[in-house]
Design a protein around this motif. Structure first.
Motif, PDB file in Angstrom:
ATOM      1  N   ILE A  37      11.222  27.342   0.611  1.00 51.41           N
ATOM      2  CA  ILE A  37       9.959  27.197   1.444  1.00 51.41           C
ATOM      3  C   ILE A  37      10.353  26.204   2.703  1.00 51.41           C
ATOM      4  O   ILE A  37      10.869  25.086   2.363  1.00 51.41           O
ATOM      5  N   SER A  41       7.943  29.371   7.227  1.00 49.34           N
ATOM      6  CA  SER A  41       7.798  30.210   6.435  1.00 49.34           C
ATOM      7  C   SER A  41       6.171  29.999   5.782  1.00 49.34           C
ATOM      8  O   SER A  41       5.407  30.824   5.451  1.00 49.34           O
ATOM      9  N   HIS A  42       5.950  28.748   5.449  1.00 46.97           N
ATOM     10  CA  HIS A  42       4.792  28.649   4.731  1.00 46.97           C
ATOM     11  C   HIS A  42       3.689  28.659   5.993  1.00 46.97           C
ATOM     12  O   HIS A  42       2.515  29.269   5.576  1.00 46.97           O
ATOM     13  N   ARG A  44       3.643  31.132   8.093  1.00 49.77           N
ATOM     14  CA  ARG A  44       3.511  32.346   8.395  1.00 49.77           C
ATOM     15  C   ARG A  44       2.641  32.762   7.231  1.00 49.77           C
ATOM     16  O   ARG A  44       1.629  33.750   7.149  1.00 49.77           O
ATOM     17  N   TRP A  45       3.053  32.389   5.855  1.00 52.91           N
ATOM     18  CA  TRP A  45       2.079  32.615   4.620  1.00 52.91           C
ATOM     19  C   TRP A  45       0.570  32.357   5.153  1.00 52.91           C
ATOM     20  O   TRP A  45      -0.373  33.107   4.702  1.00 52.91           O
ATOM     21  N   ALA A  48      -0.979  34.639   7.378  1.00 42.28           N
ATOM     22  CA  ALA A  48      -1.123  36.058   6.721  1.00 42.28           C
ATOM     23  C   ALA A  48      -1.960  36.090   5.738  1.00 42.28           C
ATOM     24  O   ALA A  48      -2.520  37.306   5.103  1.00 42.28           O
ATOM     25  N   SER A  49      -2.712  34.986   5.187  1.00 44.62           N
ATOM     26  CA  SER A  49      -3.787  35.043   3.961  1.00 44.62           C
ATOM     27  C   SER A  49      -5.111  34.852   4.411  1.00 44.62           C
ATOM     28  O   SER A  49      -5.722  33.884   4.198  1.00 44.62           O
ATOM     29  N   THR A  52      -7.777  33.809   1.915  1.00 47.81           N
ATOM     30  CA  THR A  52      -7.324  32.368   1.128  1.00 47.81           C
ATOM     31  C   THR A  52      -8.000  31.432   1.971  1.00 47.81           C
ATOM     32  O   THR A  52      -7.585  31.176   3.089  1.00 47.81           O
ATOM     33  N   HIS A  71      -8.368  32.182  -3.464  1.00 48.98           N
ATOM     34  CA  HIS A  71      -8.045  33.281  -2.890  1.00 48.98           C
ATOM     35  C   HIS A  71      -9.200  34.366  -3.158  1.00 48.98           C
ATOM     36  O   HIS A  71      -9.642  34.678  -4.427  1.00 48.98           O
TER      37      HIS A  71
END
Length: 174
Positions: A37, A41-42, A44-45, A48-49, A52, A71
């Protein structure tokens, strides 16, 4: 010792610290991460959530010491809860209990969820005691649910309903 924590909406300013924690061997194993990680990348997560909700846990000095995540499944009025105190020196000071109470208030009052649920590993007795104390009910065991380091690990599933939370809160003023 019990220390008061506050929650702040999670933002990019929390990413670097979070990635450092999540890349540690301890949390990596806890969450079952298989890939490295990094901050990009974190981020982006996180972006994209949209379902959450993430809050940074801050100690009395305002230092970021952990995170809570919810979530949300809006269709079922349900939220899957995760929490970690990433800073080892911040553990055992009551921050997790305060962060849990604040997250449940957000879940049941602000988001109007009906149910919050979570998982624990059976050997995490401290977490199970915390969740039990705050009204979570053990639903059962998910046998061999997680594969890690070439073996399968069972996990316990816990939940709390909104009316249970309200009754507990009225009764005990947690």
């Amino acid at each position: 010792m019990t220390e008061t924590a506050t929650l702040r909406a999670y933002g990019p300013e929390h990413d670097a610290t979070t990635v450092r924690w999540l890349d540690s061997g301890e949390l990596r194993a806890t969450f079952g991460f298989r890939r490295a990680i990094n901050v990009e990348s974190h981020r982006r997560w996180v972006e994209a959530s949209p379902d959450t909700y993430i809050w940074a846990i801050l100690d009395t000095r305002g230092a970021h010491c952990g995170n809570t995540l919810l979530h949300v499944n809006a269709r079922h009025c349900s939220g899957y809860f995760q929490m970690y105190i990433g800073e080892p020196a911040a553990r055992g000071r009551g921050l997790g209990a305060t962060a849990l109470r604040l997250t449940l208030a957000n879940a049941f009052e602000t988001l109007a969820l009906h149910r919050v649920w979570l998982h624990t590993f059976a050997d995490n007795l401290a977490a199970e005691a915390l969740y039990r104390k705050h009204g979570f009910v053990l639903e059962g065991i998910e046998r061999d649910a997680i594969q890690a380091d070439g073996r399968f690990i069972s996990q316990n599933r816990w939940s709390q309903l909104a009316d249970e939370w309200r009754r507990l809160r009225e009764w005990s003023e947690l």
